[in-house]
Design a protein around this motif. Structure first.
Motif, PDB file in Angstrom:
ATOM      1  N   TYR A  35       0.844  -1.184   0.000  1.00 29.80           N
ATOM      2  CA  TYR A  35       0.000   0.000   0.000  1.00 29.80           C
ATOM      3  C   TYR A  35       0.886   1.243   0.000  1.00 29.80           C
ATOM      4  O   TYR A  35       2.024   1.214   0.463  1.00 29.80           O
ATOM      5  CB  TYR A  35      -0.847   0.079   1.282  1.00 29.80           C
ATOM      6  CG  TYR A  35      -1.821  -1.031   1.502  1.00 29.80           C
ATOM      7  CD1 TYR A  35      -1.459  -2.191   2.180  1.00 29.80           C
ATOM      8  CD2 TYR A  35      -3.137  -0.911   1.058  1.00 29.80           C
ATOM      9  CE1 TYR A  35      -2.378  -3.205   2.403  1.00 29.80           C
ATOM     10  CE2 TYR A  35      -4.053  -1.920   1.281  1.00 29.80           C
ATOM     11  CZ  TYR A  35      -3.665  -3.062   1.955  1.00 29.80           C
ATOM     12  OH  TYR A  35      -4.585  -4.059   2.177  1.00 29.80           O
ATOM     13  N   GLY A  40      -4.888  12.351   3.959  1.00 33.71           N
ATOM     14  CA  GLY A  40      -6.212  12.618   3.407  1.00 33.71           C
ATOM     15  C   GLY A  40      -6.724  11.563   2.440  1.00 33.71           C
ATOM     16  O   GLY A  40      -7.886  11.621   2.025  1.00 33.71           O
ATOM     17  N   LEU A  41      -5.874  10.620   2.097  1.00 35.62           N
ATOM     18  CA  LEU A  41      -6.279   9.573   1.147  1.00 35.62           C
ATOM     19  C   LEU A  41      -6.306   8.196   1.779  1.00 35.62           C
ATOM     20  O   LEU A  41      -6.743   7.232   1.135  1.00 35.62           O
ATOM     21  CB  LEU A  41      -5.337   9.566  -0.058  1.00 35.62           C
ATOM     22  CG  LEU A  41      -5.313  10.821  -0.914  1.00 35.62           C
ATOM     23  CD1 LEU A  41      -4.290  10.687  -2.040  1.00 35.62           C
ATOM     24  CD2 LEU A  41      -6.697  11.124  -1.491  1.00 35.62           C
ATOM     25  N   GLY A  42      -5.827   8.069   2.992  1.00 32.64           N
ATOM     26  CA  GLY A  42      -5.785   6.761   3.624  1.00 32.64           C
ATOM     27  C   GLY A  42      -4.756   5.866   2.956  1.00 32.64           C
ATOM     28  O   GLY A  42      -3.739   6.329   2.440  1.00 32.64           O
ATOM     29  N   LEU A  43      -5.022   4.576   2.967  1.00 34.19           N
ATOM     30  CA  LEU A  43      -4.142   3.605   2.328  1.00 34.19           C
ATOM     31  C   LEU A  43      -4.759   3.164   1.011  1.00 34.19           C
ATOM     32  O   LEU A  43      -5.960   2.880   0.946  1.00 34.19           O
ATOM     33  CB  LEU A  43      -3.959   2.367   3.215  1.00 34.19           C
ATOM     34  CG  LEU A  43      -2.914   2.446   4.316  1.00 34.19           C
ATOM     35  CD1 LEU A  43      -3.366   3.363   5.435  1.00 34.19           C
ATOM     36  CD2 LEU A  43      -2.612   1.062   4.853  1.00 34.19           C
TER      37      LEU A  43
ATOM     38  N   PHE B  35     -13.400  -3.537   9.547  1.00 35.11           N
ATOM     39  CA  PHE B  35     -12.295  -3.504  10.495  1.00 35.11           C
ATOM     40  C   PHE B  35     -12.035  -2.061  10.947  1.00 35.11           C
ATOM     41  O   PHE B  35     -12.262  -1.116  10.194  1.00 35.11           O
ATOM     42  CB  PHE B  35     -11.000  -4.009   9.841  1.00 35.11           C
ATOM     43  CG  PHE B  35     -11.062  -5.393   9.265  1.00 35.11           C
ATOM     44  CD1 PHE B  35     -11.574  -5.605   8.006  1.00 35.11           C
ATOM     45  CD2 PHE B  35     -10.581  -6.471   9.985  1.00 35.11           C
ATOM     46  CE1 PHE B  35     -11.617  -6.887   7.457  1.00 35.11           C
ATOM     47  CE2 PHE B  35     -10.617  -7.756   9.444  1.00 35.11           C
ATOM     48  CZ  PHE B  35     -11.134  -7.961   8.179  1.00 35.11           C
ATOM     49  N   TYR B  37      -8.528  -0.239  12.283  1.00 35.31           N
ATOM     50  CA  TYR B  37      -7.104  -0.367  12.533  1.00 35.31           C
ATOM     51  C   TYR B  37      -6.607   0.897  13.215  1.00 35.31           C
ATOM     52  O   TYR B  37      -7.113   1.993  12.986  1.00 35.31           O
ATOM     53  CB  TYR B  37      -6.328  -0.543  11.217  1.00 35.31           C
ATOM     54  CG  TYR B  37      -6.380  -1.923  10.634  1.00 35.31           C
ATOM     55  CD1 TYR B  37      -7.412  -2.297   9.773  1.00 35.31           C
ATOM     56  CD2 TYR B  37      -5.383  -2.851  10.907  1.00 35.31           C
ATOM     57  CE1 TYR B  37      -7.444  -3.566   9.218  1.00 35.31           C
ATOM     58  CE2 TYR B  37      -5.412  -4.127  10.352  1.00 35.31           C
ATOM     59  CZ  TYR B  37      -6.441  -4.475   9.503  1.00 35.31           C
ATOM     60  OH  TYR B  37      -6.471  -5.729   8.954  1.00 35.31           O
ATOM     61  N   PHE B  91      -8.077   3.934  11.251  1.00 32.86           N
ATOM     62  CA  PHE B  91      -8.592   3.695   9.907  1.00 32.86           C
ATOM     63  C   PHE B  91      -9.725   2.676   9.964  1.00 32.86           C
ATOM     64  O   PHE B  91      -9.599   1.619  10.582  1.00 32.86           O
ATOM     65  CB  PHE B  91      -7.492   3.138   8.993  1.00 32.86           C
ATOM     66  CG  PHE B  91      -6.432   4.138   8.635  1.00 32.86           C
ATOM     67  CD1 PHE B  91      -5.247   4.197   9.356  1.00 32.86           C
ATOM     68  CD2 PHE B  91      -6.606   5.014   7.578  1.00 32.86           C
ATOM     69  CE1 PHE B  91      -4.259   5.113   9.024  1.00 32.86           C
ATOM     70  CE2 PHE B  91      -5.637   5.933   7.232  1.00 32.86           C
ATOM     71  CZ  PHE B  91      -4.457   5.984   7.961  1.00 32.86           C
ATOM     72  N   LEU B 102      -8.757  -5.069   0.774  1.00 31.72           N
ATOM     73  CA  LEU B 102      -9.137  -4.198   1.876  1.00 31.72           C
ATOM     74  C   LEU B 102      -9.198  -2.766   1.359  1.00 31.72           C
ATOM     75  O   LEU B 102      -8.245  -2.283   0.748  1.00 31.72           O
ATOM     76  CB  LEU B 102      -8.100  -4.324   2.984  1.00 31.72           C
ATOM     77  CG  LEU B 102      -8.464  -4.045   4.429  1.00 31.72           C
ATOM     78  CD1 LEU B 102      -9.666  -4.834   4.859  1.00 31.72           C
ATOM     79  CD2 LEU B 102      -7.273  -4.368   5.305  1.00 31.72           C
ATOM     80  N   PHE B 104      -9.642   1.132   2.506  1.00 33.10           N
ATOM     81  CA  PHE B 104      -9.495   1.949   3.713  1.00 33.10           C
ATOM     82  C   PHE B 104     -10.185   3.297   3.565  1.00 33.10           C
ATOM     83  O   PHE B 104     -10.274   3.852   2.466  1.00 33.10           O
ATOM     84  CB  PHE B 104      -8.014   2.210   3.996  1.00 33.10           C
ATOM     85  CG  PHE B 104      -7.279   1.032   4.557  1.00 33.10           C
ATOM     86  CD1 PHE B 104      -6.741   0.072   3.715  1.00 33.10           C
ATOM     87  CD2 PHE B 104      -7.116   0.879   5.925  1.00 33.10           C
ATOM     88  CE1 PHE B 104      -6.056  -1.023   4.220  1.00 33.10           C
ATOM     89  CE2 PHE B 104      -6.436  -0.207   6.445  1.00 33.10           C
ATOM     90  CZ  PHE B 104      -5.900  -1.158   5.598  1.00 33.10           C
ATOM     91  N   GLY B 105     -10.627   3.831   4.691  1.00 27.83           N
ATOM     92  CA  GLY B 105     -11.062   5.213   4.748  1.00 27.83           C
ATOM     93  C   GLY B 105      -9.852   6.132   4.841  1.00 27.83           C
ATOM     94  O   GLY B 105      -8.702   5.687   4.849  1.00 27.83           O
ATOM     95  N   GLN B 106     -10.138   7.436   4.962  1.00 26.91           N
ATOM     96  CA  GLN B 106      -9.073   8.435   4.933  1.00 26.91           C
ATOM     97  C   GLN B 106      -8.323   8.537   6.251  1.00 26.91           C
ATOM     98  O   GLN B 106      -7.239   9.117   6.320  1.00 26.91           O
ATOM     99  CB  GLN B 106      -9.670   9.811   4.591  1.00 26.91           C
ATOM    100  CG  GLN B 106     -10.375   9.849   3.256  1.00 26.91           C
ATOM    101  CD  GLN B 106     -11.842   9.485   3.367  1.00 26.91           C
ATOM    102  OE1 GLN B 106     -12.275   8.774   4.275  1.00 26.91           O
ATOM    103  NE2 GLN B 106     -12.624   9.986   2.417  1.00 26.91           N
ATOM    104  N   GLY B 107      -8.903   8.004   7.306  1.00 32.26           N
ATOM    105  CA  GLY B 107      -8.253   8.052   8.611  1.00 32.26           C
ATOM    106  C   GLY B 107      -8.759   9.190   9.482  1.00 32.26           C
ATOM    107  O   GLY B 107      -9.146  10.256   8.977  1.00 32.26           O
TER     108      GLY B 107
END
Lengths: 115, 114
Positions: A35, A40-43, B35, B37, B91, B102, B104-107
């Motif tokens: 990854y 702002g974009l996460g993974l 999930f 994280y 996340f 998976l 993921f969101g932006q956090g």
């Protein structure tokens, strides 16, 4: 405990260089993932692999390739590094069934800067 | 395509109090997993809690619990009795049984104030 080890915490390279990021896991996991993480974009998933010599494109594979010659090792390759590839790169692994709900285990990350 | 949205870039909570982090997702899959994280400043991502979509009961792990609203496609994380060690980026993520990938969101960055 599962250990996922990324070869470098910090790396500085120049544009046009070929860059190798290495990842090793010690739990005999079939699945491995690369990854990149940006604010702002996460993974975002670059590539993943279900088994040795197998690879699948993720959501942002352009400019990257991968290699999985051994089960425990999954390498990410930047063929010709560009400044827009400056980012945090995270490797992860999971076991053993692709379709399971098993969590992914992550390495510490590599902060890559392309100058 | 699956999407995961975390609308709170930053949150803060007083030590010992409770905080809820929001997450919404969109998927056309009927079978999927969710999930949360945690990524502390040292940057190794670790699993906090997970929820199977087919289970109606909300998952709980010690001080961490989720509020899973399947119809609303909402999956919030509640942290009770917040501790300084809870400070991290959190996340939310979703995977489907079909793809195994998976998303993921932006956090959300959580600050815990002493």
């Amino acid at each position: 405990d599962v250990k996922v080890t990324q070869s470098s915490r910090y790396l500085v390279k120049r544009t046009g260089e070929k860059v190798f990021l290495e990842c090793v896991q010690d739990m005999d996991h079939e699945n491995m993932f690369w990854y990149r993480q940006d604010p702002g974009l996460g993974l975002r998933l670059i590539y993943f692999s279900y088994d040795v010599k197998m690879k699948e494109k993720g959501d942002i594979p352009e400019g990257y390739s991968v290699s999985r010659e051994k089960k425990e090792r999954f390498s990410l390759i930047l063929e010709s590094a560009s400044t827009n590839q400056t980012s945090m790169y995270l490797c992860a692994s999971s076991s053993p069934t692709l379709l399971s709900n098993q969590p992914q285990h992550f390495g510490d990350g590599t902060r890559l800067s392309i100058l | 395509a699956q999407t995961v949205t975390q609308s709170q870039p930053e949150m803060s909570v007083q030590e010992a109090e409770t905080v809820t982090l929001s997450c919404t997702y969109d998927t056309s899959e009927s079978d999927y997993y969710l999930f949360w994280y945690k990524q502390p400043p040292s940057r190794q991502m670790i699993l906090v809690i997970r929820q199977e979509a087919y289970k109606q009961q909300n998952a709980t792990e010690n001080r961490f619990s989720v509020n899973f609203q399947k119809a609303a496609k909402s999956f919030s994380l509640k942290i009770s009795d917040s501790q300084l060690g809870d400070a991290a980026m959190y996340f939310c993520a979703c995977t489907s049984s079909n793809t195994g990938k998976l998303i993921f969101g932006q956090g959300t960055t959580l600050q815990v104030k002493p």
